[in-house]
Design a protein around this motif. Structure first.
Motif, mmCIF file in Angstrom:
data_model
loop_
_atom_site.group_PDB
_atom_site.id
_atom_site.type_symbol
_atom_site.label_atom_id
_atom_site.label_comp_id
_atom_site.label_asym_id
_atom_site.label_seq_id
_atom_site.Cartn_x
_atom_site.Cartn_y
_atom_site.Cartn_z
ATOM 1 N N GLN A 55 -4.647 14.676 -8.653
ATOM 2 C CA GLN A 55 -5.372 13.721 -7.827
ATOM 3 C C GLN A 55 -4.664 12.371 -7.782
ATOM 4 O OE1 GLN A 55 -9.278 13.660 -9.547
ATOM 5 N NE2 GLN A 55 -9.939 15.589 -8.565
ATOM 6 N N SER A 56 -4.145 11.939 -8.936
ATOM 7 C CA SER A 56 -3.410 10.677 -8.974
ATOM 8 C C SER A 56 -2.148 10.742 -8.127
ATOM 9 C CB SER A 56 -3.063 10.335 -10.422
ATOM 10 O OG SER A 56 -2.272 9.170 -10.481
ATOM 11 N N TYR A 57 -1.447 11.864 -8.222
ATOM 12 C CA TYR A 57 -0.228 12.063 -7.431
ATOM 13 C C TYR A 57 -0.531 11.996 -5.933
ATOM 14 C CZ TYR A 57 2.876 15.067 -4.734
ATOM 15 O OH TYR A 57 3.654 15.599 -3.742
ATOM 16 N N GLN A 58 -1.574 12.674 -5.506
ATOM 17 C CA GLN A 58 -1.903 12.694 -4.079
ATOM 18 C C GLN A 58 -2.316 11.306 -3.580
ATOM 19 O OE1 GLN A 58 -4.910 15.705 -3.776
ATOM 20 N NE2 GLN A 58 -3.446 17.414 -3.820
ATOM 21 N N ALA A 59 -3.025 10.550 -4.434
ATOM 22 C CA ALA A 59 -3.433 9.209 -4.025
ATOM 23 C C ALA A 59 -2.225 8.278 -3.894
ATOM 24 C CB ALA A 59 -4.447 8.652 -5.032
ATOM 25 N N ARG A 60 -1.289 8.323 -4.863
ATOM 26 C CA ARG A 60 -0.104 7.467 -4.793
ATOM 27 C C ARG A 60 0.805 7.865 -3.645
ATOM 28 N NH1 ARG A 60 3.058 8.183 -8.922
ATOM 29 N NH2 ARG A 60 1.924 9.881 -9.951
ATOM 30 N N LEU A 61 0.910 9.164 -3.394
ATOM 31 C CA LEU A 61 1.752 9.634 -2.297
ATOM 32 C C LEU A 61 1.234 9.118 -0.954
ATOM 33 C CD1 LEU A 61 4.125 11.467 -1.417
ATOM 34 C CD2 LEU A 61 2.463 13.345 -1.253
ATOM 35 N N MET A 62 -0.075 9.216 -0.735
ATOM 36 C CA MET A 62 -0.638 8.733 0.518
ATOM 37 C C MET A 62 -0.484 7.212 0.651
ATOM 38 S SD MET A 62 -4.135 10.999 0.809
ATOM 39 C CE MET A 62 -4.600 10.116 2.274
ATOM 40 N N ASP A 63 -0.613 6.497 -0.477
ATOM 41 C CA ASP A 63 -0.491 5.036 -0.425
ATOM 42 C C ASP A 63 0.920 4.606 -0.033
ATOM 43 O OD1 ASP A 63 -1.487 2.282 -1.037
ATOM 44 O OD2 ASP A 63 0.063 2.418 -2.593
ATOM 45 N N VAL A 64 1.920 5.247 -0.638
ATOM 46 C CA VAL A 64 3.311 4.888 -0.331
ATOM 47 C C VAL A 64 3.635 5.221 1.119
ATOM 48 C CG1 VAL A 64 5.716 5.412 -0.864
ATOM 49 C CG2 VAL A 64 4.069 5.069 -2.709
ATOM 50 N N LYS A 65 3.212 6.354 1.596
ATOM 51 C CA LYS A 65 3.495 6.741 2.976
ATOM 52 C C LYS A 65 2.854 5.755 3.950
ATOM 53 C CE LYS A 65 4.158 11.715 2.376
ATOM 54 N NZ LYS A 65 3.679 13.070 2.733
ATOM 55 N N GLU A 66 1.632 5.311 3.658
ATOM 56 C CA GLU A 66 0.975 4.354 4.537
ATOM 57 C C GLU A 66 1.719 3.017 4.533
ATOM 58 O OE1 GLU A 66 -3.027 4.062 3.240
ATOM 59 O OE2 GLU A 66 -3.640 6.024 4.059
ATOM 60 N N ARG A 67 2.185 2.594 3.354
ATOM 61 C CA ARG A 67 2.914 1.329 3.268
ATOM 62 C C ARG A 67 4.240 1.404 4.027
ATOM 63 N NH1 ARG A 67 3.083 0.202 -3.001
ATOM 64 N NH2 ARG A 67 4.392 -1.566 -2.317
ATOM 65 N N ILE A 68 4.952 2.524 3.906
ATOM 66 C CA ILE A 68 6.218 2.687 4.638
ATOM 67 C C ILE A 68 5.960 2.627 6.135
ATOM 68 C CG2 ILE A 68 8.061 4.314 5.178
ATOM 69 C CD1 ILE A 68 7.976 5.204 2.262
ATOM 70 N N THR A 69 4.927 3.326 6.581
ATOM 71 C CA THR A 69 4.617 3.340 8.010
ATOM 72 C C THR A 69 4.283 1.933 8.513
ATOM 73 O OG1 THR A 69 3.760 5.587 7.780
ATOM 74 C CG2 THR A 69 3.130 4.382 9.755
ATOM 75 N N LYS A 70 3.539 1.193 7.715
ATOM 76 C CA LYS A 70 3.176 -0.170 8.114
ATOM 77 C C LYS A 70 4.388 -1.082 8.189
ATOM 78 C CE LYS A 70 0.095 -3.956 6.861
ATOM 79 N NZ LYS A 70 -0.897 -4.469 5.899
#
Length: 408
Positions: A55-70
């Motif tokens: 769960q921690s991995y999936q949360a960090r992965l989504m956060d990084v991807k959103e930041r890169i996209t932004k």
């Protein structure tokens, strides 16, 4: 083919008899069971920790991807305006760092996938035991509770009568079918199929039907319907004692009555006999009431204009007047009246007029219907009364030729 190999390796800690004589078998079983439970607890703990890591991995992965996209979107927006190389360099540096972070997180994901595969492999190799050989598909607990009694409705007599009429209209055929049943099992099955019959309305209908059968002198059928009526009343009484809906007592009553103690059976039979006695008594009362009502209606129909019953008046007449009316001999009637005291003759003839035995105003009758004969008779009676008047003094005529208003 079906693979049965998975059933070869099952761990059983408390089903082995080949233990060493110096070893306490129950203690060994307890130790094995405890060791197995501890191992299963460790496995469950590892699974829980792995679940948290995933769960921690999936949360960090989504956060990084959103930041890169932004950041990439912000960089594209800056390209529209005048070129500022310092800002472009900063955005590129941030995007580069985020991509490195993304690669590191994805590497952790691959490591988690490898750990998960090892755990699955280890789980497959773990022998089955009594706790893991099967799992419930679903688990649900239902506590059956008998329905409570419906509160008694405060209805008026008119509302009760209306409800009873509607019930009879809808269920009379079913009530008669229940009343004709003979075996307890058949009665039980019939009521369970028609639970709407379990109530006071059915008991009341069976009581009325029993009375009607007794009035029709169908004694055997009345006794059978009375038995079914008592069964229904016992069900209602049982529901009242247990404070439950009567429909919940159908099965228990018929089971009890078929396997009851002799004392209970004797009480039940005594109740039936008492009920039949009350039915017979009530039927006799209704027959007497019906006969009295019929006699009263007949008496009212033959009531004279003065409100007297001609039969009663005729019975109260002297024998000589009875003979005159029975023979319809007017001449003899005149002689009898003349021979009687005036007050006595007046009393009896006034009662005859009030009861309709004699019509005083016969002269007003329609010609052709015996009016001439009545006028002749009235004239003769008037002549005799005149003679009686001359003999007794100044007396009023008795009845002939005058109306009832003149006779006081």
């Amino acid at each position: 083919m079906v693979d049965y190999s998975k059933w070869k390796n099952i761990e059983i800690s408390d089903d082995e008899d080949d233990t060493h004589p110096n070893i306490d078998t129950p203690s060994l079983f307890r130790w094995r069971h405890q060791a197995r439970v501890e191992r299963m607890a460790e496995v469950d703990k590892e699974k829980e920790e792995f679940k948290k890591k995933r769960q921690s991995y999936q949360a960090r992965l989504m956060d990084v991807k959103e930041r890169i996209t932004k950041k990439e979107g912000d960089a594209e927006a800056l390209k529209v305006g005048p070129p500022v190389f310092t800002i472009f360099a900063q955005f590129d540096n941030l995007i580069f760092l985020l991509q490195k972070e993304l690669e590191r997180i994805e590497g952790e994901g691959k490591e988690l996938d490898r750990i998960e595969a090892e755990m699955l492999k280890k789980e497959k190799k773990t022998p089955w035991n009594v706790d893991t050989i099967s799992k419930p598909g679903f688990e649900k607990t239902v506590i059956n509770k008998k329905a409570g009694r419906k509160p008694e409705e405060n209805l008026s007599e008119e509302e009760r009568e209306k409800r009873m009429k509607q019930f009879v209209k809808d269920n009379e055929k079913l009530c008669k079918q229940f009343g004709m049943l003979r075996k307890y099992d058949d009665s039980k099955r019939f009521l369970q199929e028609h639970l709407e019959l379990v109530g006071e309305e059915t008991a009341n209908y069976l009581v009325i039907w029993s009375i009607n059968l007794e009035m029709e002198e169908k004694h055997d059928l009345m006794a059978h319907v009375a038995h079914q009526c008592i069964c229904m009343q016992y069900i209602l009484e049982l529901a009242k004692q247990l404070d439950v809906d009567p429909r919940a007592c159908v099965s228990s009553f018929f089971s009890k009555i078929q396997h009851c103690l002799p004392e209970y059976r004797a009480q039940f039979e005594s109740e039936i006999e008492g009920f039949k006695s009350r039915i017979k008594k009530r039927a006799q009362e209704k027959i007497a009431e019906a006969m009295a009502q019929a006699e009263e209606e007949e008496r009212k129909e033959r009531m004279g204009p003065g409100g007297l019953d001609p039969a009663d008046v005729f019975e109260s007449l002297p024998d000589e007047l009875k003979a005159c009316f029975e023979s319809r001999d007017v001449e003899q009637l005149q002689k009898t009246i003349a021979a009687m005291p005036v007050d006595v003759a007046k009393y009896h003839m006034k009662r005859c007029v009030d009861s309709g035995l004699w019509v005083p105003n016969a002269g007003d009758a329609v010609p052709g219907d015996g009016a001439e004969e009545d006028e002749e008779e009235a004239a003769k009676v008037e002549e005799k009364t005149d003679d009686a008047k001359s003999e007794k003094g100044k007396e009023e005529p008795i009845y002939t030729g005058v109306s009832t208003e003149d006779i006081d």
